[in-house]
Design an enzyme around this catalytic site. Structure first.
Site, PDB file in Angstrom:
ATOM      1  CD  GLN A  78      39.406  38.703  36.538  1.00 39.63           C
ATOM      2  OE1 GLN A  78      38.272  38.356  36.803  1.00 39.63           O
ATOM      3  NE2 GLN A  78      40.136  38.057  35.676  1.00 39.63           N
ATOM      4  CG  PHE A  79      45.254  42.628  39.502  1.00 36.15           C
ATOM      5  CD1 PHE A  79      46.317  42.818  38.638  1.00 36.15           C
ATOM      6  CD2 PHE A  79      45.166  41.434  40.200  1.00 36.15           C
ATOM      7  CE1 PHE A  79      47.275  41.838  38.464  1.00 36.15           C
ATOM      8  CE2 PHE A  79      46.115  40.452  40.038  1.00 36.15           C
ATOM      9  CZ  PHE A  79      47.175  40.644  39.162  1.00 36.15           C
ATOM     10  CB  THR A  80      43.922  40.388  35.167  1.00 33.48           C
ATOM     11  OG1 THR A  80      42.651  39.773  35.341  1.00 33.48           O
ATOM     12  CG2 THR A  80      44.968  39.749  36.073  1.00 33.48           C
TER      13      THR A  80
END
Length: 150
Positions: A78-80
């Site tokens: 989850q890059f966010t």
């Protein structure tokens, strides 16, 4: 590395409406990777997560770890988690690692987590649009960042 660890009764990941992985009791790990992350971050974080005493013992006290209960783990990239939200209303993901760095680090994290737990770890699909479902048990949700080890 930055993670959100959620104690779950069950969790699953679907891609294009097809469930690709699921677990029963254990943890859902949302994993954010940045370019400055290292193998040492992976080692520290997998050890920390596997030994967190977030599961209840027979007295109802959170005194048992994922290893103690032989629970399952589901890791979703989850890059966010590295979103910068200070300025404006559109998050910036400049701190999130590029896929060519993040994908191998994600695989190394999953492999190390599996080794630490002594069992297979379930995963999402790196870079895919995923639907993540969970029953957060407790609820217990923790944020851990390897940049704040001390």
């Amino acid at each position: 590395m930055r993670v959100v660890v959620q104690r779950v009764s069950q969790a699953s990941v679907a891609v294009a409406n097809v469930v690709i992985s699921e677990i029963a009791e254990g943890v859902l790990i949302l994993l954010g990777i940045e370019a400055s992350d290292t193998k040492e971050d992976i080692l520290w974080l997998t050890n920390k997560i596997s030994n967190l005493r977030i599961f209840e013992d027979e007295a109802g006290v959170m005194n048992l770890s994922l290893k103690d209960i032989k629970g399952e783990a589901l890791v979703v990239s989850q890059f966010t988690l590295h979103a910068a939200t200070k300025k404006g209303n559109r998050p910036s993901y400049i701190k999130a690692a590029r896929p060519e760095f993040a994908a191998p680090m994600y695989e190394q994290f999953v492999s190390q987590m599996s080794e630490v737990l002594g069992t297979a770890v379930q995963t999402g699909q790196f870079g895919a649009m995923m639907d993540v479902s969970l029953i957060n048990n407790g609820p217990v949700t923790l944020l851990i960042d390897t940049k704040n080890k001390e």
